[in-house]
Enzyme design. Structure first.
Site, PDB file in Angstrom:
ATOM      1  N   GLY A 106      34.322 -11.179  -8.085  1.00 23.89           N
ATOM      2  CA  GLY A 106      34.294  -9.962  -6.654  1.00 23.89           C
ATOM      3  C   GLY A 106      34.632 -10.654  -5.934  1.00 23.89           C
ATOM      4  N   ASN A 160      41.899   2.262  -9.092  1.00 26.77           N
ATOM      5  CA  ASN A 160      40.991   2.307 -10.761  1.00 26.77           C
ATOM      6  C   ASN A 160      39.392   2.338 -10.566  1.00 26.77           C
ATOM      7  OD1 ASN A 160      43.286   0.942 -11.288  1.00 26.77           O
ATOM      8  ND2 ASN A 160      43.005  -1.395 -12.558  1.00 26.77           N
ATOM      9  N   ASN A 192      47.816  -3.984   1.637  1.00 21.78           N
ATOM     10  CA  ASN A 192      47.515  -2.697   0.541  1.00 21.78           C
ATOM     11  C   ASN A 192      46.854  -1.570   1.107  1.00 21.78           C
ATOM     12  OD1 ASN A 192      45.849  -1.668  -1.370  1.00 21.78           O
ATOM     13  ND2 ASN A 192      44.743  -3.184  -1.667  1.00 21.78           N
ATOM     14  N   ARG A 252      43.104 -11.616   1.451  1.00 21.79           N
ATOM     15  CA  ARG A 252      44.354 -10.882   2.223  1.00 21.79           C
ATOM     16  C   ARG A 252      44.249 -10.129   3.331  1.00 21.79           C
ATOM     17  NH1 ARG A 252      48.325  -9.237  -1.222  1.00 21.79           N
ATOM     18  NH2 ARG A 252      49.306 -11.719  -1.897  1.00 21.79           N
ATOM     19  N   THR A 271      39.062 -11.333  -1.500  1.00 19.74           N
ATOM     20  CA  THR A 271      38.805 -10.602   0.008  1.00 19.74           C
ATOM     21  C   THR A 271      40.281  -9.366  -0.114  1.00 19.74           C
ATOM     22  OG1 THR A 271      39.694 -11.690   1.505  1.00 19.74           O
ATOM     23  CG2 THR A 271      37.001 -11.348   0.988  1.00 19.74           C
ATOM     24  N   ARG A 272      39.501  -8.262   0.297  1.00 22.66           N
ATOM     25  CA  ARG A 272      41.174  -7.105   0.494  1.00 22.66           C
ATOM     26  C   ARG A 272      40.431  -6.507   1.918  1.00 22.66           C
ATOM     27  NH1 ARG A 272      42.963 -10.082  -2.351  1.00 22.66           N
ATOM     28  NH2 ARG A 272      43.403  -9.914  -4.909  1.00 22.66           N
ATOM     29  N   TYR A 332      58.420  -9.449  -8.533  1.00 21.62           N
ATOM     30  CA  TYR A 332      57.992  -8.183  -7.206  1.00 21.62           C
ATOM     31  C   TYR A 332      58.744  -9.280  -5.539  1.00 21.62           C
ATOM     32  CZ  TYR A 332      55.202  -5.067  -4.043  1.00 21.62           C
ATOM     33  OH  TYR A 332      54.948  -4.367  -3.094  1.00 21.62           O
ATOM     34  N   ASP A 333      57.604 -10.722  -6.146  1.00 22.21           N
ATOM     35  CA  ASP A 333      57.421 -11.035  -4.835  1.00 22.21           C
ATOM     36  C   ASP A 333      58.502 -11.919  -4.323  1.00 22.21           C
ATOM     37  OD1 ASP A 333      54.221 -10.985  -5.327  1.00 22.21           O
ATOM     38  OD2 ASP A 333      54.007 -13.700  -5.562  1.00 22.21           O
ATOM     39  N   GLU A 334      59.525 -12.507  -5.238  1.00 21.94           N
ATOM     40  CA  GLU A 334      60.113 -13.679  -4.794  1.00 21.94           C
ATOM     41  C   GLU A 334      61.678 -12.269  -4.079  1.00 21.94           C
ATOM     42  OE1 GLU A 334      60.713 -15.884  -3.913  1.00 21.94           O
ATOM     43  OE2 GLU A 334      59.577 -17.057  -4.904  1.00 21.94           O
TER      44      GLU A 334
HETATM   45  P1  NAD Z   1      55.265   3.207  -5.797  1.00 27.14           P
HETATM   46  O1  NAD Z   1      55.447   2.962  -7.159  1.00 27.14           O
HETATM   47  O2  NAD Z   1      54.272   4.793  -6.218  1.00 27.14           O
HETATM   48  O3  NAD Z   1      56.880   4.127  -5.187  1.00 27.14           O
HETATM   49  C1  NAD Z   1      58.312   3.347  -5.787  1.00 27.14           C
HETATM   50  C2  NAD Z   1      59.247   4.707  -6.235  1.00 27.14           C
HETATM   51  O4  NAD Z   1      60.152   3.548  -6.315  1.00 27.14           O
HETATM   52  C3  NAD Z   1      58.527   5.054  -6.953  1.00 27.14           C
HETATM   53  O5  NAD Z   1      58.507   6.852  -6.976  1.00 27.14           O
HETATM   54  C4  NAD Z   1      59.958   4.747  -7.882  1.00 27.14           C
HETATM   55  O6  NAD Z   1      60.155   5.907  -9.272  1.00 27.14           O
HETATM   56  C5  NAD Z   1      61.476   4.786  -7.147  1.00 27.14           C
HETATM   57  N1  NAD Z   1      62.209   3.996  -7.427  1.00 27.14           N
HETATM   58  C6  NAD Z   1      61.511   2.457  -8.220  1.00 27.14           C
HETATM   59  N2  NAD Z   1      62.879   1.954  -8.332  1.00 27.14           N
HETATM   60  C7  NAD Z   1      64.407   2.830  -8.035  1.00 27.14           C
HETATM   61  C8  NAD Z   1      65.150   2.600  -8.107  1.00 27.14           C
HETATM   62  N3  NAD Z   1      66.301   1.865  -8.658  1.00 27.14           N
HETATM   63  N4  NAD Z   1      66.037   3.898  -7.227  1.00 27.14           N
HETATM   64  C9  NAD Z   1      65.485   4.897  -7.779  1.00 27.14           C
HETATM   65  N5  NAD Z   1      63.998   4.732  -7.423  1.00 27.14           N
HETATM   66  C10 NAD Z   1      63.158   3.747  -7.328  1.00 27.14           C
HETATM   67  O7  NAD Z   1      54.412   2.264  -4.426  1.00 27.14           O
HETATM   68  P2  NAD Z   1      54.315   2.621  -3.236  1.00 27.14           P
HETATM   69  O8  NAD Z   1      53.237   2.503  -3.373  1.00 27.14           O
HETATM   70  O9  NAD Z   1      54.327   3.983  -3.065  1.00 27.14           O
HETATM   71  O10 NAD Z   1      55.513   1.800  -2.182  1.00 27.14           O
HETATM   72  C11 NAD Z   1      56.247   2.110  -1.981  1.00 27.14           C
HETATM   73  C12 NAD Z   1      57.337   1.101  -1.154  1.00 27.14           C
HETATM   74  O11 NAD Z   1      55.950  -0.131  -0.250  1.00 27.14           O
HETATM   75  C13 NAD Z   1      57.726  -0.512  -2.240  1.00 27.14           C
HETATM   76  O12 NAD Z   1      58.482  -0.853  -1.822  1.00 27.14           O
HETATM   77  C14 NAD Z   1      56.422  -1.262  -2.052  1.00 27.14           C
HETATM   78  O13 NAD Z   1      56.864  -2.655  -2.315  1.00 27.14           O
HETATM   79  C15 NAD Z   1      55.693  -1.155  -0.719  1.00 27.14           C
HETATM   80  N6  NAD Z   1      54.833  -2.198  -0.980  1.00 27.14           N
HETATM   81  C16 NAD Z   1      53.316  -0.359  -1.201  1.00 27.14           C
HETATM   82  C17 NAD Z   1      51.718  -1.004  -1.015  1.00 27.14           C
HETATM   83  C18 NAD Z   1      50.820  -0.120  -0.996  1.00 27.14           C
HETATM   84  O14 NAD Z   1      50.074  -0.643  -1.231  1.00 27.14           O
HETATM   85  N7  NAD Z   1      51.083   1.131  -2.175  1.00 27.14           N
HETATM   86  C19 NAD Z   1      51.490  -2.181  -0.278  1.00 27.14           C
HETATM   87  C20 NAD Z   1      52.852  -3.433   0.121  1.00 27.14           C
HETATM   88  C21 NAD Z   1      55.008  -2.853  -0.001  1.00 27.14           C
END
Ligand code: NAD
Length: 315
Positions: free
Chosen positions: A205, A188, A172, A275, A208-209, A143-145
């Site tokens: 615990g 969760n 977050n 974070r 921090t977030r 994910y990160d990279e």
């Molecule tokens: P999520 O998993 O609920 O949504 C991601 C969506 O992408 C899903 O519906 C999934 O089916 C779709 N998807 C994944 N791979 C796909 C592909 N190859 N083709 C088509 N669709 C695909 O996640 P989210 O929390 O809604 O996150 C959305 C974006 O925000 C992501 O890019 C995530 O990295 C980024 N993000 C979210 C958070 C958070 O706190 N929720 C934090 C940092 C970054």
């Protein structure tokens, strides 16, 4: 405007689609449901300006767009550790496909990156010019990279082709349409508290977030896409209100009127200690400010989770 939202059936994507439609844009939502949910887009399907395409965005496809929000990617630890290769591919190959379309169509492009690109940060709070402290071979690296590579690709399209791009590093985020118990702290804790089951904390615990309500985050995404002065820029988007994980657990138990106990398990590998964004740039250039207080946001989220859990128990 003709907009495209990849990952639009996910948590943030579905909230973004709803807001874009409310503002009069047309939306093509593209998702392969790897972590998304049909329930998230069901209320949008009858909207005349909404089109859904079930498709994997790593595979080329034809569409018309003036603005592309590239959100597709598993985002929770459960999601990306279950689908590490797919996560790497959507953030690299998928980002490339969307950037190519943005370049060819002269469309604006936004990639949703993540605070995870800072890894376990050595500088606190994190500003956009901090390069991060990431383990490139750990279990979170898929994910990160890959998000870091997605950012690199995005900046190369800006440098090579002057494509109209911006990067948003999301911290977050919580709120309606997130997955029940997806491995992230707030879903969760709420799911467990609503069932009066024990809440599990990884570590002691004291990590921090800071958490942001999804409507505030979506507001930031729109500002980053449509405001002047954002091309080639990167923005942190996230609240600066920082609490320990234990404080969140107690807050959620209180707001749910739950009798849940708290159990502690060993920390997860590469889980950051602290974070918190420095969002000054988003405040100054985008005029972005958090509007929803944590208590209000948590109450709305708890209400939504209650309904979703009740719905799931009937299907
Ligand atoms: P999520 O998993 O609920 O949504 C991601 C969506 O992408 C899903 O519906 C999934 O089916 C779709 N998807 C994944 N791979 C796909 C592909 N190859 N083709 C088509 N669709 C695909 O996640 P989210 O929390 O809604 O996150 C959305 C974006 O925000 C992501 O890019 C995530 O990295 C980024 N993000 C979210 C958070 C958070 O706190 N929720 C934090 C940092 C970054």
């Amino acid at each position: 405007m003709k907009t495209v939202v990849t990952g639009g059936a996910g948590f943030i994507g579905s909230n973004l689609c709803t807001r874009l439609l409310a503002e009069g844009h047309s939306v093509l939502c593209v998702d392969n449901f790897i972590t998304g949910s049909h329930d998230n887009i069901a209320p949008l399907l009858s909207h005349p300006n909404f089109t859904f395409l079930q498709h994997d965005v790593t595979i080329p496809f034809e569409f018309e767009a003036e603005a592309i929000f590239h959100l597709a990617s598993p985002a929770s630890p459960v999601g990306y550790m279950e689908h590490p290769i797919e996560t790497i591919l959507v953030n690299s190959q998928g980002t490339y496909q969307m950037l190519e379309q943005a370049r060819k169509q002269n469309a604006s492009f936004l990639i949703s990156s993540t605070s995870e690109i800072y890894g376990d940060p050595l500088i606190h709070p994190q500003r956009e010019d901090y390069w991060g402290n990431v383990n490139p071979i750990g279990p979170r690296a898929c994910y990160d990279e890959s998000k870091r590579l997605g950012e690199t690709l995005t900046m190369e399209y800006y440098r090579q082709y002057q494509t109209d791009v911006r990067i948003v590093r999301i911290f977050n985020t919580y709120g309606p349409n997130s997955q029940i118990e997806d491995g992230r702290m707030i879903p969760n804790f709420i799911t467990r508290a609503l069932k009066n089951e024990p809440i599990t904390i990884y570590g002691d615990g004291n990590k921090t977030r800071s958490i942001t309500y999804v409507s505030d985050l979506v507001d930031g995404l729109l500002r980053a896409m449509f405001k002047p002065g954002t091309i080639g820029e990167v923005f942190n988007l996230g609240s600066t209100e920082e609490h320990t994980v234990l404080e969140y657990a107690h807050m959620i138990i209180r707001l749910c009127n739950a009798s849940s106990t708290i159990v502690f398990e060993p920390s997860r590998v590469d889980d950051p200690e602290r974070r918190r964004p420095n969002p000054t740039k988003a405040q100054q250039i985008l005029g972005w400010q958090r509007q929803v207080s944590m208590e209000d946001g948590l109450r709305q989220t708890i209400e939504w989770f209650g309904k979703r859990i009740a719905h799931l128990s009937t299907v």
